[in-house]
Design a protein around this motif. Structure first.
Motif, mmCIF file in Angstrom:
data_model
loop_
_atom_site.group_PDB
_atom_site.id
_atom_site.type_symbol
_atom_site.label_atom_id
_atom_site.label_comp_id
_atom_site.label_asym_id
_atom_site.label_seq_id
_atom_site.Cartn_x
_atom_site.Cartn_y
_atom_site.Cartn_z
ATOM 1 N N PRO A 46 0.837 -1.208 0.000
ATOM 2 C CA PRO A 46 0.000 0.000 0.000
ATOM 3 C C PRO A 46 0.865 1.249 0.000
ATOM 4 N N PRO A 47 0.234 2.433 -0.284
ATOM 5 C CA PRO A 47 -1.203 2.663 -0.500
ATOM 6 C C PRO A 47 -1.602 2.386 -1.947
ATOM 7 N N TYR A 48 -2.923 2.288 -2.163
ATOM 8 C CA TYR A 48 -3.453 1.992 -3.486
ATOM 9 C C TYR A 48 -4.255 3.165 -4.040
ATOM 10 N N PHE A 52 -4.411 -0.299 -8.006
ATOM 11 C CA PHE A 52 -2.987 -0.212 -8.333
ATOM 12 C C PHE A 52 -2.203 0.313 -7.134
ATOM 13 N N SER A 53 -1.090 -0.323 -6.859
ATOM 14 C CA SER A 53 -0.214 0.126 -5.786
ATOM 15 C C SER A 53 0.568 1.361 -6.229
ATOM 16 N N SER A 54 0.406 2.461 -5.497
ATOM 17 C CA SER A 54 1.195 3.661 -5.786
ATOM 18 C C SER A 54 2.671 3.407 -5.473
ATOM 19 N N TYR A 55 2.925 2.561 -4.495
ATOM 20 C CA TYR A 55 4.293 2.141 -4.154
ATOM 21 C C TYR A 55 4.956 1.521 -5.389
ATOM 22 N N PHE A 56 4.270 0.566 -6.020
ATOM 23 C CA PHE A 56 4.805 -0.112 -7.205
ATOM 24 C C PHE A 56 4.962 0.867 -8.366
#
Length: 400
Positions: A46-48, A52-56
Motif C-alpha cells: 500500500p497505498p493503493y 494499483f499500488s502507488s508504491y509499485f
C-alpha cells in the motif's frame, strides 16, 4: 537516448526496479519479467489508487510486463530466448538464485556475448555475507550511515528515504551505461556486481574522510554539523528553517539578514573556530532572533542577503512550492483505468529525449505481444499458459 537498448528487468520492490525505470526514462525498452501469479511483490504494497499500488507505480513506469515462470525449465528457456536479443539484464535476487534458475550471466553470455548483466544484492556476489539476506535498513546500519543519523542522545535513525536501495540502483545505472559505452568500442559484454553495502560505504565520503584522518567515529549530532556553526534547523514564528553557514562571508551575510551586523565582528563568533567554540551561545542568539518572523518571511530575507537557507517541507507541502512546480517533477501516468502521480526523471537534457512515455503495466500485460513477436502462434501461447510457463492479465492474480 537509449532507444536502441532493450533491458530485461528481473527485479522486485525498489532496489533494481528504480535502476531499470531510470534506464526506461532515458529511452530504453524495459521488459519487466514477473511471476505469472501475483507479479512483483511490490504490487501488493500500500497505498493503493483503485487497485494499483502507488508504491509499485513509483518505480515501475515506462515498462512492459511479461509474466514468466522462471522456476520452470520452459520458462527459463523462454527467458534465454529473450536474452539473445536483449542488451541488458538487471536482477536483484539473492546471489545464486539466477544460477539455480539456469539464467545466470555465464549461461546468458554463452548465447549473447554482448550482454551487459547487472546483479544488485545486499552484500555483493562474494564475501562472508554474500548469501545473507539484506534489505535497505541493513545496508544503512552496517555501512555506518545510521550511526551518524539522529539526535546524539538517542538510538541511531535510518533515513526516511530508502537510500541503500536507491544508491544501489543509481550505481547500477552508472555501471550499465559504462559497460554499454565499453561495448561500443570492444563489442564485448560484461558482468556488473553491485552491493548495496558497498554503495552506502561509498556514500560516506567526507564522513569516512573524518574517520580516516582522526581514527575516530564521526559523531552523531542530529541536525547540527561538527565542522560548521551555525548549521542546522532553527525555530521560527510558525515552523522551522534550515540555515547553513560554511564560510565566514556567509556568517557576515546572516548577521546582516537578522539585523545584527555587530555579531560579524564579535570575537566570540568572527571565525569558524570561534563559532564552533561558542556554539551554544551563538545558537541561543539566533533562536531569539528567528522566532520574530515566519519561515516564509525569513526564507525571502535570507535569499535577498545570499544566506543558504530553506523551509522544511513535508512530502505533501513540497509539491506546492513554486520552484518545484516550475521544475515539473510531479507527473501523472496511467495505470489501468487509474491515474497516478509519480516523480518524473530529474535530469534535464537539451534535446528533451527523456521522460515518461508509458504508464504502469498490469502483470503480464505485454506477454501476448512479446511472444507473438518472438514467433509464437496463438495456440502455442495458449499451451504455455495452460502449462503455467507464462501468464497473462487474465490468468494473473489481481494487482491488489
Amino acid at each position: 537516448m537509449l532507444d536502441t537498448i532493450t533491458v530485461l528487468d528481473v527485479t522486485q520492490v525498489v532496489s533494481g526496479s528504480f535502476a531499470s525505470m531510470t534506464l526506461a526514462d532515458m529511452g530504453a525498452d524495459v521488459v519487466k519479467i514477473e511471476r505469472p501469479t501475483g507479479g512483483d511483490v511490490g504490487r501488493h504494497n500500500p497505498p493503493y489508487v483503485g487497485d494499483f499500488s502507488s508504491y509499485f507505480a513509483s518505480v515501475n513506469r515506462n515498462k512492459r510486463s511479461v509474466s514468466l515462470n522462471l522456476k520452470s525449465d520452459e520458462g527459463a528457456a523462454l527467458f534465454l530466448e529473450l536474452a539473445e536479443e536483449a542488451d541488458v539484464v538487471v536482477e536483484n535476487f539473492r546471489p545464486g538464485a539466477m544460477e539455480r534458475f539456469g539464467i545466470d550471466y555465464e549461461t546468458v553470455a554463452e548465447r549473447n556475448p554482448e550482454i551487459v548483466y547487472c546483479s544488485i544484492s545486499g552484500f555483493g556476489q562474494d564475501g562472508p555475507y554474500a548469501e545473507y539476506p539484506a534489505l535497505d535498513i541493513i545496508a544503512q546500519a552496517m555501512s555506518g550511515n545510521m550511526s551518524i543519523t539522529g539526535p546524539p542522545d538517542s538510538k541511531p535513525y535510518r533515513s526516511g528515504v530508502p537510500i541503500a536501495d536507491i544508491a544501489g540502483s543509481m550505481y547500477a545505472v552508472q555501471g550499465v551505461l559504462g559497460a554499454l559505452f565499453r561495448r561500443e568500442r570492444t563489442g564485448e559484454g560484461q558482468y556488473i556486481d553491485v552491493s548495496m553495502l558497498d554503495c552506502m560505504l561509498s556514500w560516506l565520503t567526507v564522513r569516512a574522510g573524518y574517520t580516516f584522518a582522526t581514527d575516530e567515529p564521526y559523531p552523531r549530532m542530529g541536525n547540527k554539523l561538527d565542522e560548521f556553526v551555525p548549521y542546522g534547523v532553527f525555530e521560527t514564528a510558525d515552523s522551522h528553517l534550515a540555515i547553513v553557514v560554511v564560510q565566514d562571508h556567509h556568517w557576515e551575510k546572516l548577521c546582516a539578514a537578522i539585523d545584527r551586523p555587530e555579531l560579524a565582528t564579535d570575537d566570540r563568533f568572527r571565525t569558524t573556530e570561534q563559532r564552533r567554540t561558542n556554539r551554544d551561545e551563538l545558537e541561543s542568539i539566533l533562536e531569539d532572533e528567528l522566532t520574530a518572523r515566519s519561515t516564509d518571511e525569513w526564507f525571502d530575507v535570507m535569499a535577498d542577503y545570499g544566506v543558504p537557507s530553506g523551509p522544511i517541507y513535508d512530502t505533501k507541502e513540497v509539491w506546492d512550492d513554486e520552484h518545484v512546480k516550475h521544475r515539473e517533477l510531479r507527473s501523472e501516468i496511467r495505470a489501468g483505468d487509474e491515474e497516478l502521480s509519480v516523480t518524473d526523471h530529474p535530469v534535464k537534457y537539451g534535446d528533451d529525449t527523456t521522460g515518461i512515455t508509458r504508464g504502469v503495466p498490469r502483470v503480464g500485460e505485454d506477454t501476448y505481444e512479446t511472444l507473438e513477436r518472438m514467433g509464437y502462434t496463438e495456440e502455442e501461447v495458449a499451451a504455455l499458459i495452460e502449462r503455467g510457463v507464462v501468464g497473462s492479465p487474465e490468468t494473473a492474480h489481481p494487482d491488489r
